[in-house]
Design an enzyme around this catalytic site. Structure first.
Site, PDB file in Angstrom:
ATOM      1  N   TYR A  51       0.820  -1.149  -0.142  1.00 28.50           N
ATOM      2  CA  TYR A  51       0.164  -0.077  -0.154  1.00 28.50           C
ATOM      3  C   TYR A  51       0.949   1.168  -0.030  1.00 28.50           C
ATOM      4  O   TYR A  51       0.839   2.094   0.852  1.00 28.50           O
ATOM      5  CB  TYR A  51      -0.945  -0.011   1.127  1.00 28.50           C
TER       6      TYR A  51
ATOM      7  N   HIS B  89       3.472   4.429  -0.656  1.00 27.00           N
ATOM      8  CA  HIS B  89       3.251   6.035  -0.511  1.00 27.00           C
ATOM      9  C   HIS B  89       4.702   6.457  -0.411  1.00 27.00           C
ATOM     10  O   HIS B  89       5.516   5.833  -0.616  1.00 27.00           O
ATOM     11  CB  HIS B  89       2.457   6.384   0.994  1.00 27.00           C
TER      12      HIS B  89
ATOM     13  N   GLY C  50       6.544   7.690   1.681  1.00 22.37           N
ATOM     14  CA  GLY C  50       7.543   7.134   2.757  1.00 22.37           C
ATOM     15  C   GLY C  50       8.125   5.989   2.104  1.00 22.37           C
ATOM     16  O   GLY C  50       9.554   6.048   2.187  1.00 22.37           O
ATOM     17  N   HIS C  51       7.776   5.005   1.621  1.00 22.57           N
ATOM     18  CA  HIS C  51       8.277   3.948   1.011  1.00 22.57           C
ATOM     19  C   HIS C  51       9.185   4.126  -0.164  1.00 22.57           C
ATOM     20  O   HIS C  51      10.414   3.857  -0.388  1.00 22.57           O
ATOM     21  CB  HIS C  51       7.355   2.800   0.329  1.00 22.57           C
TER      22      HIS C  51
ATOM     23  N   VAL D  17       8.832  10.730   6.142  1.00 14.24           N
ATOM     24  CA  VAL D  17       7.990  11.503   5.010  1.00 14.24           C
ATOM     25  C   VAL D  17       6.575  11.903   5.541  1.00 14.24           C
ATOM     26  O   VAL D  17       6.042  11.097   5.939  1.00 14.24           O
ATOM     27  CB  VAL D  17       8.008  10.910   3.770  1.00 14.24           C
TER      28      VAL D  17
HETATM   29  P1  AMP Z   1       5.812  -0.593   6.236  1.00 14.52           P
HETATM   30  O1  AMP Z   1       5.264  -0.857   4.734  1.00 14.52           O
HETATM   31  O2  AMP Z   1       4.769   0.213   7.144  1.00 14.52           O
HETATM   32  O3  AMP Z   1       5.940  -1.833   6.776  1.00 14.52           O
HETATM   33  O4  AMP Z   1       6.939   0.245   5.998  1.00 14.52           O
HETATM   34  C1  AMP Z   1       7.952  -0.147   5.187  1.00 14.52           C
HETATM   35  C2  AMP Z   1       9.148   0.593   5.226  1.00 14.52           C
HETATM   36  O5  AMP Z   1       8.794   1.936   5.087  1.00 14.52           O
HETATM   37  C3  AMP Z   1       9.781   0.671   6.707  1.00 14.52           C
HETATM   38  O6  AMP Z   1      10.988   0.815   6.811  1.00 14.52           O
HETATM   39  C4  AMP Z   1       9.134   2.070   7.341  1.00 14.52           C
HETATM   40  O7  AMP Z   1       9.692   2.726   8.551  1.00 14.52           O
HETATM   41  C5  AMP Z   1       9.010   2.796   5.994  1.00 14.52           C
HETATM   42  N1  AMP Z   1       7.899   4.039   6.159  1.00 14.52           N
HETATM   43  C6  AMP Z   1       6.853   4.015   6.273  1.00 14.52           C
HETATM   44  N2  AMP Z   1       6.283   5.094   6.413  1.00 14.52           N
HETATM   45  C7  AMP Z   1       7.142   5.984   6.369  1.00 14.52           C
HETATM   46  C8  AMP Z   1       7.420   7.280   6.087  1.00 14.52           C
HETATM   47  N3  AMP Z   1       6.431   8.189   6.468  1.00 14.52           N
HETATM   48  N4  AMP Z   1       8.551   8.018   6.057  1.00 14.52           N
HETATM   49  C9  AMP Z   1       9.787   7.179   5.921  1.00 14.52           C
HETATM   50  N5  AMP Z   1       9.518   5.932   5.755  1.00 14.52           N
HETATM   51  C10 AMP Z   1       8.424   5.269   6.243  1.00 14.52           C
END
Ligand code: AMP
Length: 291
Positions: free
Chosen positions: A32, A34, A36-37, A176
């Protein structure tokens, strides 16, 4: 962009890339996608020749009653976003590939899990460490990027790499945020309209408290926690799970602001979704003007 779902196929592809002397950057995610990823993808693209992203909602890191079933998923959308943003290989294993049978061993994280999310989600970081170890064995990256949004995860993974002498360099990605300051998260889509509106206060209050830490306005980390807790209780309809001010990366509670880096971190629970955020206060930002 190549999409791979089988572990053996992934290993063969990585071997091919390594034979061509290409370095591998890795971005593990639960999808999903965004910005940040995507900021992590930008980091690995700068460091490595080939960027591999994994998308896998890891059942092992969700506790009973948590949102494994309702976690947002949209494979088609993720594939087009990953492709448009320069991911070279997208690894999308199925649960049956990753866990063909119950694990006979697992990684138990023994340090730094009695605080923050580790305290409110027992076993969560054991599940995280176990899947990250599996993914690192499959992808064998030279670099792996993790976001500071999940600051405790960064601390746990860096220690995992150290403890097990893993040949990977961990890259830390800055948080982010949406325009109003809310940290981007796949879970944000599950906020109700009014919850989304007020949720920007999480960052604003953390930021105000962090600035006051930088200015030496609080005599102790606890005072900063109390300040942020009171402000959040006024501003949010959410239940506050925790607000903690800890030294980083060891994540220990201290009576005073000793030297080194600090984080001020919060988790709050709305009806359908739990949100986390934090601010890093680096040593240099508070070194001068002692009050
Ligand atoms: P997730 O899909 O939520 O498990 O996140 C995958 C990676 O993206 C992890 O290393 C998270 O820390 C990073 N991540 C998620 N949200 C953000 C964000 N807003 N800013 C930076 N990295 C993020």
């Amino acid at each position: 962009m190549r999409i791979i779902t089988e572990i053996q196929q992934m290993k063969t592809e990585i071997e091919k890339q390594k034979n061509r002397k290409r370095s591998i950057g890795f971005v593990p995610t639960m999808g999903y996608l965004h910005d940040g990823h995507l900021s992590l993808v930008n980091m690995t693209k700068k460091s490595a020749d080939v960027t591999v992203m994994s998308i896998f909602v890891n059942p092992l890191q969700f506790g009973p009653g948590e949102d494994f079933d309702s976690y947002p998923r949209d494979a088609e959308r993720d594939i087009s976003i990953a492709e448009a943003n320069g991911v070279d290989i997208l690894f999308m294993p199925q649960r049956e590939n990753m866990y063909p049978k119950p694990m006979s061993s697992s990684i138990v994280v023994q340090k730094g899990t009695d605080v923050l999310c580790g305290a409110s989600r027992p076993g969560h970081f054991d599940g995280v460490a176990t899947v990250v170890m599996k993914l690192l064995q499959i992808v064998k990256p030279d670099y792996a990027a993790f976001g500071m949004k999940d600051v405790q995860q960064v601390a746990v993974i860096e220690r995992l790499v150290e403890d097990y002498h893993l040949d990977v360099m961990i890259l830390r990605g800055n948080i982010v945020r949406e325009e109003d300051g809310l940290a981007m998260s796949s879970r944000n889509v599950r906020l109700k309209t009014e919850e989304r509106l007020e949720a920007s206060a999480i960052y604003q209050i953390l930021n105000e408290a962090a600035n006051r830490i930088r200015e030496h306005d609080f005599s102790s980390p606890e005072e900063a926690e109390v300040f942020a807790k009171e402000r959040m209780a006024e501003a949010l309809s959410a239940e506050i799970d925790y607000i903690e001010c800890l030294s980083f990366p060891d994540l220990s509670k201290q009576g005073d602001f000793t030297s080194g880096d600090w984080i001020l971190a919060a988790a709050v629970r709305y009806s359908e979704v739990r949100l986390i955020d934090n601010i890093l206060i680096q040593e240099g930002e508070r070194s001068c003007t002692e009050k």
